[in-house]
Design a protein around this motif. Structure first.
Motif, PDB file in Angstrom:
ATOM      1  N   ALA A 252      -4.311   4.122  -0.302  1.00  0.00           N
ATOM      2  CA  ALA A 252      -3.970   2.719  -0.548  1.00  0.00           C
ATOM      3  C   ALA A 252      -3.315   2.086   0.680  1.00  0.00           C
ATOM      4  O   ALA A 252      -3.594   0.937   1.030  1.00  0.00           O
ATOM      5  CB  ALA A 252      -3.045   2.605  -1.758  1.00  0.00           C
TER       6      ALA A 252
ATOM      7  N   ASN B 261     -13.090   4.845   3.288  1.00  0.00           N
ATOM      8  CA  ASN B 261     -12.587   5.712   2.232  1.00  0.00           C
ATOM      9  C   ASN B 261     -13.033   7.154   2.420  1.00  0.00           C
ATOM     10  O   ASN B 261     -12.358   8.083   1.954  1.00  0.00           O
ATOM     11  CB  ASN B 261     -13.040   5.200   0.863  1.00  0.00           C
ATOM     12  CG  ASN B 261     -12.073   4.187   0.284  1.00  0.00           C
ATOM     13  OD1 ASN B 261     -10.995   4.545  -0.191  1.00  0.00           O
ATOM     14  ND2 ASN B 261     -12.435   2.912   0.340  1.00  0.00           N
TER      15      ASN B 261
ATOM     16  N   VAL C 105      -6.079   1.486   3.450  1.00  0.00           N
ATOM     17  CA  VAL C 105      -6.959   0.364   3.096  1.00  0.00           C
ATOM     18  C   VAL C 105      -6.205  -0.951   3.254  1.00  0.00           C
ATOM     19  O   VAL C 105      -6.770  -1.963   3.697  1.00  0.00           O
ATOM     20  CB  VAL C 105      -7.502   0.528   1.665  1.00  0.00           C
ATOM     21  CG1 VAL C 105      -8.290  -0.709   1.243  1.00  0.00           C
ATOM     22  CG2 VAL C 105      -8.407   1.759   1.573  1.00  0.00           C
ATOM     23  N   SER C 106      -4.910  -0.944   2.936  1.00  0.00           N
ATOM     24  CA  SER C 106      -4.096  -2.147   3.132  1.00  0.00           C
ATOM     25  C   SER C 106      -3.936  -2.471   4.613  1.00  0.00           C
ATOM     26  O   SER C 106      -3.916  -3.640   5.005  1.00  0.00           O
ATOM     27  CB  SER C 106      -2.713  -1.957   2.489  1.00  0.00           C
ATOM     28  OG  SER C 106      -2.806  -1.893   1.087  1.00  0.00           O
TER      29      SER C 106
ATOM     30  N   GLY D   2      -6.097  -2.301  -1.793  1.00  0.00           N
ATOM     31  CA  GLY D   2      -5.889  -0.892  -1.508  1.00  0.00           C
ATOM     32  C   GLY D   2      -5.756  -0.060  -2.773  1.00  0.00           C
ATOM     33  O   GLY D   2      -6.345   1.013  -2.885  1.00  0.00           O
TER      34      GLY D   2
ATOM     35  N   GLY E  52       0.819  -1.205   0.000  1.00  0.00           N
ATOM     36  CA  GLY E  52       0.000   0.000   0.000  1.00  0.00           C
ATOM     37  C   GLY E  52       0.856   1.259   0.000  1.00  0.00           C
ATOM     38  O   GLY E  52       0.541   2.242  -0.682  1.00  0.00           O
TER      39      GLY E  52
END
Length: 361
Positions: A333, A324, A336-337, A111, A60
């Motif tokens: 990214a 998000n 989210v990872s 991600g 990410g």
């Protein structure tokens, strides 16, 4: 001019193609057919999860520092390399290399796909349409993986080499829409590679430290997802033990794997429900599903697994949208990872605990 519909179609194409890995869906049976022992297969699975765990967050960071499109292209290259490695492997070392490359393929996409979609929609002033993307993308993935699982017998009929060849061709085909993706305009870290990575890590850490709400969301989603995921795995053994004929196990697992599709689609009708009551509803429903799956009745156990799978994906879509909406663009990214990494950590505790509980039934 940025064409958002074209961008989303390309992301959908990557998801659909990646989900149809027939050898990947039946890799255990294919390795067994090649003469590898269950101990060796278990070791290879361990390699996959170790690499996935170690590189989830770094992948990410790389996506945020150097571009999400590049990360998506790298993902497809890793999948192609994994299929080629499995196709050419003659020993356990080759199999482990293929599993490691496959894990990296998932890491680079995790991600990056969500960040590309959200940032693309945001650039066009269409952030509210992200939930629709999340629903469609998850539905494509669930249907594709279910079809790939249903094709397990076909993969065995083809033979290991031919099945890996099909996966290699699909991975290369997925490169085409990945290469055609566009990187939305955004602020990126400046300087050399080390400086970019350091900046992405530092700013992501600052956000996590100062955002307990985001951490609670990640932990809630991971806990519910871990229970639902382990439940579907355990039902592969529990359903036959409750009397399901062996010939019906494949269709039963196919239907269970599609339960998430119904859950994802139901997110359309739960838009007005705020996240907290929805999370409580889904968490309660998933744990109720686990209790039903422990019942000594085949229909009840099957219904419990279906309920858990459906509510898990409903929560997954809504948490994806909520997360998000919280995270900054430059670290999207990475964060989210980190959410995916949280799921892996929770699974480390949930897997043996649920295995022991269901094993005692």
């Amino acid at each position: 001019m940025f064409k958002i519909k074209q961008q989303l179609r390309r992301l959908y194409a990557v998801t659909a193609i990646s989900s149809l890995q027939i050898a990947g869906a039946s890799w255990v049976a294919l390795l067994a057919a090649r003469g590898f022992s269950l101990a060796e297969i278990g070791f290879a699975e361990g390699v996959f999860h170790l690499v996935s765990f170690l590189f989830e967050a770094p992948s990410g960071v790389i996506a945020d520092a150097f571009g999400r499109k590049r990360s998506m292209v790298a993902s497809q290259c890793m999948f192609a390399a994994a299929s080629a490695a499995m196709l050419l492997s003659r020993s356990m070392a080759g199999v482990c290399l293929a599993m490691a490359l496959s894990a990296l393929g998932y890491n680079f996409a995790s991600g990056s796909r969500e960040a590309l979609a959200y940032e693309s929609l945001k650039m066009c002033g269409l952030e509210e349409a992200y939930q629709q993307f999340a629903v469609n993308d998850l539905t494509l993935w669930r249907v594709g993986t279910a079809l790939a699982t249903l094709c397990a017998g076909f993969a065995l009929w083809l033979g290991p080499r031919a099945a890996y060849g099909v996966d290699l061709a699909l991975a290369l085909a997925g490169l085409l829409p990945a290469l055609a993706l566009r990187e939305p305009e955004r602020e990126v870290p400046t300087g050399g590679a080390v400086s970019r990575i350091r900046t992405a890590v530092r700013e992501s850490a600052v956000f996590i430290f100062h955002s307990p709400k985001a951490l609670r969301l990640m932990l809630c989603t991971a806990s519910v997802g871990a229970v639902a995921t382990m439940l579907l795995y355990l039902l592969q053994a529990r359903l036959p033990a409750l009397g399901l004929p062996a010939g019906w196990l494949g269709p039963a697992l196919f239907i269970l794997s599609l339960s998430g599709t119904l859950g994802a689609q139901s997110a359309r009708f739960a838009r007005r429900l705020s996240f907290r009551p929805l999370a409580l509803l889904c968490a309660g429903g998933v744990f109720a599903g686990a209790m039903l799956a422990a019942a000594p009745s085949l229909p009840v156990a099957f219904a419990g697994g279906f309920l858990a799978g459906m509510l898990d994906d409903l929560l997954d879509v809504r948490s994806d949208v909520a997360l998000n909406g919280m995270v900054p663009s430059a670290q999207r990214a990475t964060l989210v990872s980190v959410s995916s990494l949280t799921f892996s950590l929770v699974m480390l505790a949930a897997a043996p605990l649920m295995g022991a509980l269901f094993g005692a039934l």
